[in-house]
Design a protein around this motif. Structure first.
Motif, PDB file in Angstrom:
ATOM      1  N   ASN A 215       0.846  -1.185   0.000  1.00  0.00           N
ATOM      2  CA  ASN A 215       0.000   0.000   0.000  1.00  0.00           C
ATOM      3  C   ASN A 215       0.886   1.241   0.000  1.00  0.00           C
ATOM      4  OD1 ASN A 215       0.767   0.597   2.774  1.00  0.00           O
ATOM      5  ND2 ASN A 215      -0.707  -0.968   3.407  1.00  0.00           N
ATOM      6  N   ASP A 217       1.408   3.520   2.231  1.00  0.00           N
ATOM      7  CA  ASP A 217       2.200   3.729   3.447  1.00  0.00           C
ATOM      8  C   ASP A 217       3.503   2.939   3.400  1.00  0.00           C
ATOM      9  OD1 ASP A 217      -0.739   3.819   5.589  1.00  0.00           O
ATOM     10  OD2 ASP A 217       0.333   5.439   4.556  1.00  0.00           O
ATOM     11  N   ASP A 218       3.407   1.670   3.022  1.00  0.00           N
ATOM     12  CA  ASP A 218       4.594   0.818   2.952  1.00  0.00           C
ATOM     13  C   ASP A 218       5.576   1.336   1.908  1.00  0.00           C
ATOM     14  OD1 ASP A 218       6.140  -1.733   3.405  1.00  0.00           O
ATOM     15  OD2 ASP A 218       5.602  -2.014   1.302  1.00  0.00           O
ATOM     16  N   SER A 220       5.838   4.383   0.746  1.00  0.00           N
ATOM     17  CA  SER A 220       6.393   5.667   1.183  1.00  0.00           C
ATOM     18  C   SER A 220       7.486   5.467   2.221  1.00  0.00           C
ATOM     19  CB  SER A 220       5.284   6.553   1.751  1.00  0.00           C
ATOM     20  OG  SER A 220       4.331   6.870   0.770  1.00  0.00           O
ATOM     21  N   THR A 221       7.251   4.554   3.166  1.00  0.00           N
ATOM     22  CA  THR A 221       8.251   4.275   4.197  1.00  0.00           C
ATOM     23  C   THR A 221       9.531   3.731   3.580  1.00  0.00           C
ATOM     24  OG1 THR A 221       6.542   3.837   5.851  1.00  0.00           O
ATOM     25  CG2 THR A 221       8.735   2.935   6.271  1.00  0.00           C
ATOM     26  N   ASP A 237       7.904  14.496   2.198  1.00  0.00           N
ATOM     27  CA  ASP A 237       6.920  13.427   2.365  1.00  0.00           C
ATOM     28  C   ASP A 237       5.810  13.528   1.322  1.00  0.00           C
ATOM     29  OD1 ASP A 237       8.320  12.458   4.522  1.00  0.00           O
ATOM     30  OD2 ASP A 237       7.066  13.457   6.024  1.00  0.00           O
ATOM     31  N   ARG A 241       4.905  10.540  -1.125  1.00  0.00           N
ATOM     32  CA  ARG A 241       3.556   9.979  -1.057  1.00  0.00           C
ATOM     33  C   ARG A 241       2.877  10.013  -2.432  1.00  0.00           C
ATOM     34  NH1 ARG A 241       0.395   7.104   2.737  1.00  0.00           N
ATOM     35  NH2 ARG A 241      -1.768   7.394   2.180  1.00  0.00           N
ATOM     36  N   HIS A 257      -4.775   5.282   0.055  1.00  0.00           N
ATOM     37  CA  HIS A 257      -4.603   5.383   1.501  1.00  0.00           C
ATOM     38  C   HIS A 257      -4.165   6.815   1.800  1.00  0.00           C
ATOM     39  CE1 HIS A 257      -4.822   0.996   2.155  1.00  0.00           C
ATOM     40  NE2 HIS A 257      -4.226   0.931   0.978  1.00  0.00           N
TER      41      HIS A 257
END
Length: 258
Positions: A215, A217-218, A220-221, A237, A241, A257
C-alpha cells in the motif's frame, strides 16, 4: 485466462502484449468458435518462440475478425474506456487522472498518444491536494469535461481491460518502472541518453512489494528510508507519497490510503 481479441489487438498496437500468453488466448478464441490456419498454429505453440508468435498474431486476429488499430487509435480507445468508467460512476475524477497519467508515463515513447486531449491529465495529476495551482473542485471539473470530450470523439470499447494495458510482462514492468522513476527524478540527474539507470536499485524492491500487495504507506516508508540511506538526501513526504500513489495506480491495485 482468456482475453478478448480487441484487447490483444490494442496491446499489440501499443507494444504491451504478453507474447508468452498469446497461444493460450488463441486457444480460447478457437474454443469460442473462431477458426483459421494461423489461429490454429498459434494455439498450438507453447509460448517459447516470441518471433513466431509475433508473426502469426496479426493473421490470427484477422481470422477472428479484429483489425490491429494504430497506436493512436488504441490509446484513444483506452482513454475512452476510462472516461466511460467515470461517466458510469465506477471511478472518480482523481482516479481517472492517476490512471491516465500512469498510462501516458508507460507509453512515453509513442508519439501518437500525445494527440489526445486526455494526456493533459498527465500534467495535472500532481496538483491534487497540493494547495498550489488549481483546487480539487476545479481539477474534477476539468477531468469530467475531458472525459466528455473524449467520448464525443471516440466511443468506449467494452472489451478493453484498462490495467492489463499498464503492465503485461516482467521486462515491461522493469522498463515501465524505470520510466516512472526517471520521470520523478528526485535527484535531478536523469538524462535520456547518458543517465537512464540512476534509480535501478529501487526497481527490484518496489516490484517485489507491489507483487505481494503493498500500500502507499509501505511504499512511502521504504522510499523515504532508501532515499535517505542510499542516496543521502531528503525528499519531501508529499512528493514521496504522491509517487507511491502513482506507483500503485500504474501497478493496477487502485488502492488509496490518504
Amino acid at each position: 485466462m482468456g482475453k478478448p481479441p480487441d484487447l490483444v489487438a490494442a496491446e499489440y498496437a501499443l507494444g504491451s502484449v504478453d507474447v508468452e500468453r498469446v497461444p493460450w488466448y488463441a486457444a480460447d478464441w478457437l474454443a469460442n468458435g473462431h477458426d483459421g490456419p494461423a489461429l490454429r498454429e498459434l494455439a498450438g505453440l507453447d509460448g517459447t518462440d516470441p518471433r513466431l508468435i509475433g508473426e502469426l498474431l496479426p493473421d490470427a486476429l484477422t481470422e477472428v475478425g479484429v483489425a490491429i488499430p494504430s497506436p493512436a487509435d488504441a490509446a484513444d480507445a483506452w482513454f475512452a474506456s476510462l472516461a466511460q468508467r467515470l461517466i458510469d460512476g465506477e471511478v472518480d475524477e482523481r482516479t481517472v487522472s492517476e490512471h491516465a497519467s500512469a498510462f501516458v508515463s508507460w507509453h512515453l515513447d509513442l508519439d501518437e498518444i500525445w494527440r489526445s486531449p486526455f494526456t493533459d491529465l498527465h500534467v495535472i495529476v500532481d496538483e491534487w491536494d497540493q494547495g498550489w495551482g488549481r483546487g480539487n473542485q476545479e481539477l474534477a471539473a476539468v477531468v469530467r469535461q475531458l472525459c466528455r470530450d473524449q467520448l464525443s470523439r471516440v466511443p468506449a470499447s467494452s472489451g478493453l481491460d484498462l490495467m492489463n494495458l499498464a503492465h503485461s510482462s516482467a521486462r515491461q514492468q522493469v522498463d515501465g518502472l524505470r520510466r516512472l522513476l526517471n520521470g520523478w527524478d528526485f535527484i535531478g540527474v536523469h538524462h535520456p541518453h547518458t543517465n537512464v539507470d540512476e534509480y535501478d536499485c529501487l526497481i527490484g524492491p518496489l516490484l517485489a512489494r507491489m507483487a505481494t500487495g503493498t500500500n502507499a504507506d509501505d511504499l512511502s516508508t521504504y522510499l523515504s528510508a532508501e532515499i535517505r540511506g542510499h542516496f543521502g538526501i531528503t525528499v519531501s513526504d508529499t512528493s514521496i507519497r504522491a509517487f507511491a500513489q502513482r506507483l500503485l495506480t500504474w501497478w493496477g491495485t487502485n488502492q488509496k490510503h490518504r
